[in-house]
Motif scaffolding. Structure first.
Motif, PDB file in Angstrom:
ATOM      1  N   ASN A  43       1.100  -1.457  -0.095  1.00 59.46           N
ATOM      2  CA  ASN A  43       0.026   0.069  -0.196  1.00 59.46           C
ATOM      3  C   ASN A  43       0.997   0.999   0.404  1.00 59.46           C
ATOM      4  O   ASN A  43       2.021   1.769   0.986  1.00 59.46           O
ATOM      5  N   THR A  44       0.391   2.128  -0.504  1.00 65.06           N
ATOM      6  CA  THR A  44       0.589   3.684  -0.472  1.00 65.06           C
ATOM      7  C   THR A  44       0.093   4.387  -0.568  1.00 65.06           C
ATOM      8  O   THR A  44      -1.197   4.550  -0.584  1.00 65.06           O
ATOM      9  N   THR A  45       0.530   5.695  -0.107  1.00 64.96           N
ATOM     10  CA  THR A  45      -0.224   6.522   0.473  1.00 64.96           C
ATOM     11  C   THR A  45       0.067   7.926  -0.643  1.00 64.96           C
ATOM     12  O   THR A  45       0.926   8.990  -0.940  1.00 64.96           O
ATOM     13  N   VAL A  46      -0.973   8.304  -1.175  1.00 63.54           N
ATOM     14  CA  VAL A  46      -1.107   9.780  -2.682  1.00 63.54           C
ATOM     15  C   VAL A  46      -2.476  10.412  -2.502  1.00 63.54           C
ATOM     16  O   VAL A  46      -3.190  10.216  -1.768  1.00 63.54           O
ATOM     17  N   SER A  47      -2.129  12.049  -2.983  1.00 58.88           N
ATOM     18  CA  SER A  47      -3.298  12.963  -2.871  1.00 58.88           C
ATOM     19  C   SER A  47      -4.383  12.589  -3.771  1.00 58.88           C
ATOM     20  O   SER A  47      -3.830  11.223  -4.276  1.00 58.88           O
ATOM     21  N   ALA A  48      -4.997  13.682  -3.901  1.00 53.86           N
ATOM     22  CA  ALA A  48      -6.202  13.240  -4.756  1.00 53.86           C
ATOM     23  C   ALA A  48      -6.007  12.789  -6.571  1.00 53.86           C
ATOM     24  O   ALA A  48      -4.779  13.247  -6.671  1.00 53.86           O
ATOM     25  N   SER A  49      -6.338  12.208  -7.024  1.00 53.18           N
ATOM     26  CA  SER A  49      -5.973  11.690  -7.985  1.00 53.18           C
ATOM     27  C   SER A  49      -5.214  13.133  -9.328  1.00 53.18           C
ATOM     28  O   SER A  49      -4.999  12.997  -9.873  1.00 53.18           O
ATOM     29  N   ALA A  50      -6.736  14.623  -9.107  1.00 50.86           N
ATOM     30  CA  ALA A  50      -6.326  15.372  -9.698  1.00 50.86           C
ATOM     31  C   ALA A  50      -4.777  16.328  -9.941  1.00 50.86           C
ATOM     32  O   ALA A  50      -4.194  16.420 -10.923  1.00 50.86           O
ATOM     33  N   VAL A  51      -4.110  15.960  -8.548  1.00 50.81           N
ATOM     34  CA  VAL A  51      -2.943  16.563  -7.619  1.00 50.81           C
ATOM     35  C   VAL A  51      -1.819  15.874  -8.616  1.00 50.81           C
ATOM     36  O   VAL A  51      -0.853  15.958  -8.573  1.00 50.81           O
ATOM     37  N   ALA A  52      -1.939  14.258  -8.529  1.00 47.73           N
ATOM     38  CA  ALA A  52      -0.932  13.144  -9.060  1.00 47.73           C
ATOM     39  C   ALA A  52      -0.785  13.560 -10.055  1.00 47.73           C
ATOM     40  O   ALA A  52       0.076  13.499 -10.746  1.00 47.73           O
ATOM     41  N   ASP A  53      -2.233  13.947 -10.989  1.00 49.02           N
ATOM     42  CA  ASP A  53      -2.046  13.550 -12.777  1.00 49.02           C
ATOM     43  C   ASP A  53      -0.914  14.933 -12.549  1.00 49.02           C
ATOM     44  O   ASP A  53      -0.233  16.028 -13.834  1.00 49.02           O
ATOM     45  N   THR A  54      -1.054  16.056 -11.572  1.00 50.78           N
ATOM     46  CA  THR A  54      -0.402  17.577 -11.953  1.00 50.78           C
ATOM     47  C   THR A  54       1.038  17.406 -11.820  1.00 50.78           C
ATOM     48  O   THR A  54       1.681  17.168 -12.222  1.00 50.78           O
ATOM     49  N   ILE A  55       1.467  16.226 -10.758  1.00 55.99           N
ATOM     50  CA  ILE A  55       2.863  16.342  -9.997  1.00 55.99           C
ATOM     51  C   ILE A  55       2.945  15.512 -10.891  1.00 55.99           C
ATOM     52  O   ILE A  55       5.019  15.778 -11.256  1.00 55.99           O
ATOM     53  N   ILE A  56       2.351  14.065 -11.951  1.00 53.73           N
ATOM     54  CA  ILE A  56       3.237  13.161 -12.517  1.00 53.73           C
ATOM     55  C   ILE A  56       2.650  13.762 -14.143  1.00 53.73           C
ATOM     56  O   ILE A  56       3.699  13.179 -15.027  1.00 53.73           O
ATOM     57  N   ARG A  57       2.129  14.325 -14.475  1.00 57.27           N
ATOM     58  CA  ARG A  57       2.368  15.359 -15.683  1.00 57.27           C
ATOM     59  C   ARG A  57       1.332  14.419 -16.636  1.00 57.27           C
ATOM     60  O   ARG A  57       1.933  14.221 -17.771  1.00 57.27           O
ATOM     61  N   THR A  58       0.253  13.108 -16.033  1.00 55.63           N
ATOM     62  CA  THR A  58       0.373  12.034 -17.248  1.00 55.63           C
ATOM     63  C   THR A  58      -0.973  12.515 -17.895  1.00 55.63           C
ATOM     64  O   THR A  58      -1.406  11.982 -18.897  1.00 55.63           O
ATOM     65  N   VAL A  59      -1.535  13.958 -17.549  1.00 54.65           N
ATOM     66  CA  VAL A  59      -2.872  14.214 -18.530  1.00 54.65           C
ATOM     67  C   VAL A  59      -2.110  14.618 -19.567  1.00 54.65           C
ATOM     68  O   VAL A  59      -2.812  15.189 -20.945  1.00 54.65           O
ATOM     69  N   GLU A  60      -0.824  15.000 -19.842  1.00 54.50           N
ATOM     70  CA  GLU A  60      -0.445  15.188 -21.635  1.00 54.50           C
ATOM     71  C   GLU A  60      -0.363  13.955 -21.783  1.00 54.50           C
ATOM     72  O   GLU A  60       0.049  14.083 -23.364  1.00 54.50           O
ATOM     73  N   LEU A  61      -0.578  12.717 -21.538  1.00 51.93           N
ATOM     74  CA  LEU A  61       0.093  11.966 -21.856  1.00 51.93           C
ATOM     75  C   LEU A  61      -1.646  10.950 -22.657  1.00 51.93           C
ATOM     76  O   LEU A  61      -1.334   9.898 -23.322  1.00 51.93           O
ATOM     77  N   GLY A  62      -2.383  11.541 -22.326  1.00 53.37           N
ATOM     78  CA  GLY A  62      -4.082  11.622 -22.522  1.00 53.37           C
ATOM     79  C   GLY A  62      -4.787  10.272 -21.066  1.00 53.37           C
ATOM     80  O   GLY A  62      -5.055   9.730 -21.655  1.00 53.37           O
ATOM     81  N   VAL A  63      -4.214  10.088 -20.323  1.00 48.61           N
ATOM     82  CA  VAL A  63      -4.353   9.383 -19.355  1.00 48.61           C
ATOM     83  C   VAL A  63      -4.647  10.290 -18.193  1.00 48.61           C
ATOM     84  O   VAL A  63      -3.963  11.669 -17.634  1.00 48.61           O
ATOM     85  N   THR A  64      -5.328   9.461 -16.969  1.00 47.57           N
ATOM     86  CA  THR A  64      -5.895  10.046 -15.871  1.00 47.57           C
ATOM     87  C   THR A  64      -5.543   9.116 -14.635  1.00 47.57           C
ATOM     88  O   THR A  64      -5.454   8.050 -14.546  1.00 47.57           O
ATOM     89  N   ILE A  65      -4.868   9.618 -13.927  1.00 45.70           N
ATOM     90  CA  ILE A  65      -4.567   8.631 -12.599  1.00 45.70           C
ATOM     91  C   ILE A  65      -5.800   7.941 -11.715  1.00 45.70           C
ATOM     92  O   ILE A  65      -6.467   8.901 -10.989  1.00 45.70           O
ATOM     93  N   ARG A  66      -5.710   6.884 -11.203  1.00 45.60           N
ATOM     94  CA  ARG A  66      -6.461   6.324 -10.364  1.00 45.60           C
ATOM     95  C   ARG A  66      -6.166   5.392  -8.830  1.00 45.60           C
ATOM     96  O   ARG A  66      -7.084   5.460  -8.074  1.00 45.60           O
ATOM     97  N   ASP A  67      -4.938   4.659  -9.096  1.00 48.51           N
ATOM     98  CA  ASP A  67      -4.416   4.330  -7.957  1.00 48.51           C
ATOM     99  C   ASP A  67      -3.011   4.221  -8.237  1.00 48.51           C
ATOM    100  O   ASP A  67      -1.779   4.695  -9.471  1.00 48.51           O
ATOM    101  N   ALA A  68      -2.231   4.269  -7.102  1.00 46.95           N
ATOM    102  CA  ALA A  68      -0.666   3.438  -7.189  1.00 46.95           C
ATOM    103  C   ALA A  68      -0.075   2.503  -6.174  1.00 46.95           C
ATOM    104  O   ALA A  68      -0.796   2.683  -5.362  1.00 46.95           O
ATOM    105  N   ALA A  69       1.057   2.426  -6.504  1.00 48.42           N
ATOM    106  CA  ALA A  69       1.481   1.053  -5.467  1.00 48.42           C
ATOM    107  C   ALA A  69       3.189   1.102  -5.881  1.00 48.42           C
ATOM    108  O   ALA A  69       3.734   2.012  -7.070  1.00 48.42           O
ATOM    109  N   ILE A  70       3.592   0.372  -5.615  1.00 41.36           N
ATOM    110  CA  ILE A  70       4.993   0.003  -5.164  1.00 41.36           C
ATOM    111  C   ILE A  70       5.642  -1.353  -5.144  1.00 41.36           C
ATOM    112  O   ILE A  70       5.143  -2.108  -4.641  1.00 41.36           O
ATOM    113  N   ASP A  71       6.072  -1.647  -6.720  1.00 40.32           N
ATOM    114  CA  ASP A  71       6.765  -3.188  -6.522  1.00 40.32           C
ATOM    115  C   ASP A  71       7.995  -3.315  -6.767  1.00 40.32           C
ATOM    116  O   ASP A  71       9.011  -2.440  -7.514  1.00 40.32           O
TER     117      ASP A  71
END
Length: 271
Positions: free
Chosen positions: A19-47
């Protein structure tokens, strides 16, 4: 802040279970800039050392069949996995849910197709489009080795090398004026691939324009990379150039490697 449990996307016992702790998906999208790739974040994990980010493809309408251009009927979703640029020093993999559709055109040869993901990554590639830009920046501006970039991205040496070769070829080919005014060229060999059975022993012949250096107007410019290291590699490349280009060459500077010192064909104006 909320604790995500990405195990709902993976079966029990999956390596992606921390398990990992992240902020709301909108903030995560801003941080990782995934919106520019045409995707939006819904979850995260560590492998292990890799950050796994679960995404949805951003769509505004049903996809059109690439075979007949008819709007398809929603069927299901599949997951496409692509590596992206590192985040806080760790490799990043995006796991993107992509809609699939059934073509309703009975005369079309395509039965099922995926929503277009060209914005995210090139067809068949395991990395995002911006990953190629990252590779070039690290290799050219930061002078980092291919091996070091491969470790940063969590990819193999061959994958990063292929990205670099493809991106370099595209950049060089886009410069249609690079052969203008060339009077002095430099020729050297470089071992690009280090695998035992690489074509040509892994060597390429590097051809650069030294005219700006001789004239004192700027640095050398890359003209081309030719597979192999031999006189044939150079003369074959010259044969593909125009008569005016060959006539304009005044000096060819090369190292002492015997294979490239063979005299050029009689028709060549080099001197």
């Amino acid at each position: 802040m909320r604790v995500l449990t990405p195990t709902r996307h993976d079966p029990p016992g999956s390596p992606v279970s921390e398990n990992t702790t992240v902020s709301a998906s909108a903030v995560a999208d801003t941080i990782i800039r995934t919106v520019e790739l045409g995707v939006t974040i819904r979850d995260a994990a560590i492998d292990g050392d890799t950050t796994i980010v679960f995404c949805d493809l951003i769509t505004t309408a049903a996809g059109c069949c690439p075979g007949c251009d008819m709007v398809g009927k929603y069927r299901d979703r599949i997951e496409r996995r692509v590596n992206d640029v590192p985040v806080v020093g760790h490799p990043l993999q995006l796991r993107v849910r992509v809609p699939r559709y059934r073509c309703t055109n009975t005369s079309c040869g395509r039965e099922v197709f995926c929503h277009n993901t060209d914005r995210l990554a090139r067809a068949g590639w395991s990395t995002t489009r911006r990953c190629a830009r990252y590779v070039l920046r690290r290799l050219i501006l930061d002078r980092t080795t291919v091996a070091a970039v491969a470790r940063e991205l969590g990819l193999s040496w061959d994958t990063v090398n292929a990205i670099a070769v493809d991106a370099t070829t595209t950049v060089v080919a886009a410069d249609t004026t690079r052969f203008d005014g060339v009077r002095v060229i430099g020729v050297d060999e470089h071992r690009w691939a280090h695998t035992r059975h690489a074509a040509g022993g892994g060597f390429v012949t590097v051809i650069v324009d030294l005219t700006p250096v001789v004239d004192g107007t700027g640095p050398a410019r890359l003209l081309d990379l030719v597979p192999g290291r031999s006189a044939a590699a150079l003369t074959g490349w010259l044969a593909q150039r125009t008569d005016s280009f060959r006539a304009g060459i005044e000096v060819v500077a090369m190292d002492g490697f015997a294979a490239t010192r063979a005299p050029p064909p009689a028709a060549s104006p080099m001197r």
